[in-house]
Design an enzyme around this catalytic site. Structure first.
Site, PDB file in Angstrom:
ATOM      1  N   GLY A 130       0.854  -1.276   0.051  1.00  0.00           N
ATOM      2  CA  GLY A 130       0.014   0.042   0.088  1.00  0.00           C
ATOM      3  C   GLY A 130       0.758   1.331   0.059  1.00  0.00           C
ATOM      4  CB  CYS A 136      -4.033  -7.274  -3.542  1.00  0.00           C
ATOM      5  SG  CYS A 136      -3.325  -5.575  -2.970  1.00  0.00           S
ATOM      6  CG  ASN A 137      -9.516  -4.343  -3.043  1.00  0.00           C
ATOM      7  OD1 ASN A 137      -9.465  -5.045  -2.025  1.00  0.00           O
ATOM      8  ND2 ASN A 137     -10.506  -4.020  -3.998  1.00  0.00           N
ATOM      9  CB  THR A 138      -3.266  -1.586  -3.185  1.00  0.00           C
ATOM     10  OG1 THR A 138      -4.046  -1.197  -2.104  1.00  0.00           O
ATOM     11  CG2 THR A 138      -2.242  -0.529  -3.453  1.00  0.00           C
ATOM     12  CB  CYS A 196      -8.977  -3.547   2.057  1.00  0.00           C
ATOM     13  SG  CYS A 196      -7.419  -4.410   2.746  1.00  0.00           S
ATOM     14  CB  THR A 197      -8.603  -8.882  -0.205  1.00  0.00           C
ATOM     15  OG1 THR A 197      -7.057  -8.435  -0.091  1.00  0.00           O
ATOM     16  CG2 THR A 197      -8.740  -8.655  -1.743  1.00  0.00           C
ATOM     17  CG  HIS A 198      -5.482  -7.780   4.544  1.00  0.00           C
ATOM     18  ND1 HIS A 198      -4.865  -7.491   3.302  1.00  0.00           N
ATOM     19  CD2 HIS A 198      -4.421  -8.488   5.123  1.00  0.00           C
ATOM     20  CE1 HIS A 198      -3.652  -8.003   3.321  1.00  0.00           C
ATOM     21  NE2 HIS A 198      -3.387  -8.632   4.340  1.00  0.00           N
TER      22      HIS A 198
END
Length: 264
Positions: free
Chosen positions: A40, A70-72, A177-179
């Protein structure tokens, strides 16, 4: 069938678990980047370089598809990843589920990293898919890092701070966010303490299930949740063969993956 997933850390677990549910017979390859995480804060060019390294390491194992969980990385590196791997290996990105959330009407909150919150990328998704909805962007500083390290106290602090910024009458929450999908139950518990009485249950919108289904579509495979659970699990750590990091086993998704698949 072999499907690879990539992320800097354990944010790929929800999507991997979703693929495992749809195809218990699929071999999974999880490609992480412990040497370069977190992605990030990195400049876009630097992040793209790290993501390419992780993707190319996975591609050497000849998967039929690669999920960018991962979105980023999807925001900054997806074009480069597709240029490097397609058409040989279809690349599936992860986009916040703003469109299905908006389709249900009512107020929406989008929980995302500070870098994504207010970004041109997220604002564009809101404009294109939720133009008529009342949307609140909620930054969640420290939450992804706390989830990554399975620091439960830090998770609770970050979730409580974000819950306090979330309107008490939202109908749906997008996990951007995938987390965050790994601690969905704790997010729900925190938000329920702020909810107004008499409102319908909150609806969460993650990306894991949609991404897993899209990966199967891209390779022409049908869901077969009743298939024999013969799929293996392989892990790459910045390109090196390894095992899931210990924090992954703090989450049901990580435990399920290791319990249902032999190492390969």
């Amino acid at each position: 069938m072999k499907i690879a997933l990539m992320d800097s850390g354990i944010g790929l677990l929800p999507a991997a678990a979703a693929v495992r549910r749809l195809r218990p017979d699929a071999d999974l390859l999880l490609s992480n980047d412990p040497d370069g995480m977190p992605w990030g804060p990195r400049a876009p060019e630097d992040l793209t370089g790290r993501a390419l390294d992780v993707a190319l390491a996975a591609a050497e194992h000849r998967p039929q598809a690669l999920i960018v969980a991962c979105n980023t990385a999807t925001v900054h590196a997806l074009p480069a990843l597709r240029a490097a791997l397609e058409p040989g290996v279809p690349v599936i990105g992860t986009v916040p589920a703003i469109k299905p959330a908006a389709a249900g009407g009512g107020k929406i909150a989008i929980w995302a990293t500070p870098a994504t919150t207010g970004s041109a990328y997220q604002r564009g998704l809101i404009r294109d898919f939720a133009g008529d909805a009342e949307v609140t962007e909620v930054p969640c500083p420290g939450l992804a890092d706390a989830v990554e390290h399975a620091d439960q106290e830090a998770v609770d602090r970050a979730v409580a701070a974000a819950a306090a910024l979330t309107p008490p009458d939202v109908r749906a929450v997008v996990l951007g966010c995938t987390h965050y999908e790994l601690v969905e139950d704790r997010i729900l518990a925190a938000l329920e303490t702020h909810r107004r009485a008499g409102l319908p249950p909150l609806v969460f919108h993650g990306s894991a299930d949609a991404v897993a289904a899209q990966a199967l579509r891209r390779i022409g495979a049908e869901p077969a949740p009743a298939a024999e659970p013969t799929g293996t699990l392989s892990v790459l750590l910045s390109g090196r063969p390894g095992r899931l990091p210990a924090p992954a086993l703090a989450y049901a998704e990580g435990r399920r993956l290791t319990e249902t698949a032999p190492a390969h």
